[in-house]
Enzyme design. Sequence first.
Site, PDB file in Angstrom:
ATOM      1  N   LYS A  89      -0.743  -3.222 -25.620  1.00  0.00           N
ATOM      2  CA  LYS A  89      -1.903  -3.468 -25.540  1.00  0.00           C
ATOM      3  C   LYS A  89      -2.966  -3.717 -24.476  1.00  0.00           C
ATOM      4  O   LYS A  89      -4.132  -3.719 -24.186  1.00  0.00           O
ATOM      5  CB  LYS A  89      -2.616  -3.069 -26.971  1.00  0.00           C
ATOM      6  CG  LYS A  89      -1.841  -1.828 -28.018  1.00  0.00           C
ATOM      7  CD  LYS A  89      -2.386  -0.930 -27.531  1.00  0.00           C
ATOM      8  CE  LYS A  89      -2.017   0.452 -27.688  1.00  0.00           C
ATOM      9  NZ  LYS A  89      -2.576   2.024 -27.342  1.00  0.00           N
TER      10      LYS A  89
ATOM     11  N   VAL B  48      -6.048   1.689 -38.889  1.00  0.00           N
ATOM     12  CA  VAL B  48      -6.175   2.958 -39.024  1.00  0.00           C
ATOM     13  C   VAL B  48      -5.299   4.185 -39.315  1.00  0.00           C
ATOM     14  O   VAL B  48      -3.564   3.470 -39.117  1.00  0.00           O
ATOM     15  CB  VAL B  48      -6.654   3.776 -37.591  1.00  0.00           C
ATOM     16  CG1 VAL B  48      -7.017   5.430 -37.699  1.00  0.00           C
ATOM     17  CG2 VAL B  48      -7.716   3.285 -36.625  1.00  0.00           C
TER      18      VAL B  48
ATOM     19  N   PHE C 285       0.609   5.752 -37.096  1.00  0.00           N
ATOM     20  CA  PHE C 285       1.214   4.765 -36.501  1.00  0.00           C
ATOM     21  C   PHE C 285       1.505   3.576 -37.617  1.00  0.00           C
ATOM     22  O   PHE C 285       3.164   3.334 -36.854  1.00  0.00           O
ATOM     23  CB  PHE C 285      -0.784   4.057 -36.215  1.00  0.00           C
ATOM     24  CG  PHE C 285       0.367   2.644 -35.423  1.00  0.00           C
ATOM     25  CD1 PHE C 285      -0.036   2.155 -34.858  1.00  0.00           C
ATOM     26  CD2 PHE C 285       0.598   1.180 -36.504  1.00  0.00           C
ATOM     27  CE1 PHE C 285       0.475   1.234 -33.540  1.00  0.00           C
ATOM     28  CE2 PHE C 285       0.789   0.431 -36.025  1.00  0.00           C
ATOM     29  CZ  PHE C 285       0.479   0.307 -34.097  1.00  0.00           C
TER      30      PHE C 285
ATOM     31  N   ASP D 158       7.217  14.574 -21.810  1.00  0.00           N
ATOM     32  CA  ASP D 158       7.613  12.622 -22.562  1.00  0.00           C
ATOM     33  C   ASP D 158       6.145  11.828 -21.805  1.00  0.00           C
ATOM     34  O   ASP D 158       6.706  12.018 -20.151  1.00  0.00           O
ATOM     35  CB  ASP D 158       8.276  12.288 -22.839  1.00  0.00           C
ATOM     36  CG  ASP D 158       8.678  11.897 -23.151  1.00  0.00           C
ATOM     37  OD1 ASP D 158       7.453  10.167 -23.163  1.00  0.00           O
ATOM     38  OD2 ASP D 158       9.791  10.751 -23.940  1.00  0.00           O
TER      39      ASP D 158
ATOM     40  N   ARG E 121       4.543  15.243 -26.970  1.00  0.00           N
ATOM     41  CA  ARG E 121       6.110  16.179 -27.292  1.00  0.00           C
ATOM     42  C   ARG E 121       6.801  16.717 -28.519  1.00  0.00           C
ATOM     43  O   ARG E 121       8.177  17.401 -28.398  1.00  0.00           O
ATOM     44  CB  ARG E 121       6.692  14.739 -27.821  1.00  0.00           C
ATOM     45  CG  ARG E 121       6.332  13.465 -26.349  1.00  0.00           C
ATOM     46  CD  ARG E 121       7.431  12.209 -26.605  1.00  0.00           C
ATOM     47  NE  ARG E 121       6.863  11.753 -28.205  1.00  0.00           N
ATOM     48  CZ  ARG E 121       7.466  10.808 -27.915  1.00  0.00           C
ATOM     49  NH1 ARG E 121       9.392  10.181 -28.117  1.00  0.00           N
ATOM     50  NH2 ARG E 121       6.844  10.146 -29.262  1.00  0.00           N
TER      51      ARG E 121
ATOM     52  N   TYR F 279       3.973  -5.426 -28.241  1.00  0.00           N
ATOM     53  CA  TYR F 279       3.098  -4.253 -28.957  1.00  0.00           C
ATOM     54  C   TYR F 279       2.030  -4.432 -28.244  1.00  0.00           C
ATOM     55  O   TYR F 279       0.856  -4.753 -28.123  1.00  0.00           O
ATOM     56  CB  TYR F 279       3.467  -4.378 -30.133  1.00  0.00           C
ATOM     57  CG  TYR F 279       1.594  -2.712 -31.083  1.00  0.00           C
ATOM     58  CD1 TYR F 279       1.651  -1.606 -30.306  1.00  0.00           C
ATOM     59  CD2 TYR F 279       0.576  -3.546 -31.321  1.00  0.00           C
ATOM     60  CE1 TYR F 279       0.843  -0.750 -30.324  1.00  0.00           C
ATOM     61  CE2 TYR F 279      -0.062  -2.390 -31.687  1.00  0.00           C
ATOM     62  CZ  TYR F 279      -0.291  -1.322 -30.930  1.00  0.00           C
ATOM     63  OH  TYR F 279      -1.131  -0.955 -31.355  1.00  0.00           O
TER      64      TYR F 279
ATOM     65  N   ALA G 283      -1.115  14.495 -33.377  1.00  0.00           N
ATOM     66  CA  ALA G 283      -1.386  14.271 -34.672  1.00  0.00           C
ATOM     67  C   ALA G 283      -2.704  12.795 -34.587  1.00  0.00           C
ATOM     68  O   ALA G 283      -2.981  12.452 -33.426  1.00  0.00           O
ATOM     69  CB  ALA G 283       0.133  14.005 -35.151  1.00  0.00           C
TER      70      ALA G 283
ATOM     71  N   THR H 190      -3.063   6.548 -39.991  1.00  0.00           N
ATOM     72  CA  THR H 190      -2.591   7.637 -39.298  1.00  0.00           C
ATOM     73  C   THR H 190      -1.080   7.658 -39.157  1.00  0.00           C
ATOM     74  O   THR H 190      -0.195   6.961 -40.574  1.00  0.00           O
ATOM     75  CB  THR H 190      -3.054   7.491 -38.022  1.00  0.00           C
ATOM     76  OG1 THR H 190      -2.067   6.375 -37.052  1.00  0.00           O
ATOM     77  CG2 THR H 190      -4.319   7.921 -37.536  1.00  0.00           C
TER      78      THR H 190
END
Length: 252
Positions: free
Chosen positions: A157, A186, A190, A60, A34, A153, A12, A188
């Site tokens: 990153k 973005v 996410f 995974d 996955r 998070y 995706a 998506t």
Amino acid sequence: MAKIALITGATAGIGEACAHTFAREGYNLILTGRRMQRLERLAEVLNDKYNIDVAISCFDIRSKAQVIENLEGLPAEWKQVDVLVNNAGLSQGLDPIDKGDYDDWETMIDTNVKGLLYVSRVVSNWMIDNGFGHIINLGSIAGKEVYPNGNVYCATKHAVDALSKGMRLDLLSHGIKVTAIHPGAVETEFSEVRFKGDKDRAKKVYDGFEPLVAQDIADTIWFVASRPAHVNINDILIMPTAQASATNIFRQ
């Protein structure tokens, strides 16, 4: 002989867009993810549309054993990888540090940091043996700054940013390129993944402005991958025009 790109998290969003972009340019593809049905469907579409070869591998990346078994189990001809796109990654939750969910923390660290390391460990050795290669890591604006409730998070990153710089140094003598791409907002899956399937909450993240889309990032990745052999683009921060920082977005 066609070049080969290996793309993680290809089922995706940015990964899927990268698969179409590299296939359009004549690359054969190794696609991981996955969700086997999505991998099979994508492989069929790419083969029919672009007449390329596609190898799919469902595992995974959080599991070191699965990564090693599946990647090392590929035939030798598939290990001639020119480009690795370390795209697989996610965010879970949006909580202050004192209320963070332990499982969310584990999922983000295991996917965004350890998974990237496991895949890179295997494929970088192929590239060293082959004498060529380009590793492209998907970071985030969250790897350049931090924002409220983004603590873990953002930490993962930031790790991707640091690892990309470290890879660049460690692989320099082998002639292997390393690039980090750091997107802002973005649209998506996410936010939907971050909010664990809450589509309404996810949609509100992008209300009032035009975010980036997956193809914007795929185009950027293709740009850096298609530079001449003597050119390495180390680092790119790419944002929607309406976004100036992680939290500064002009909404109309």
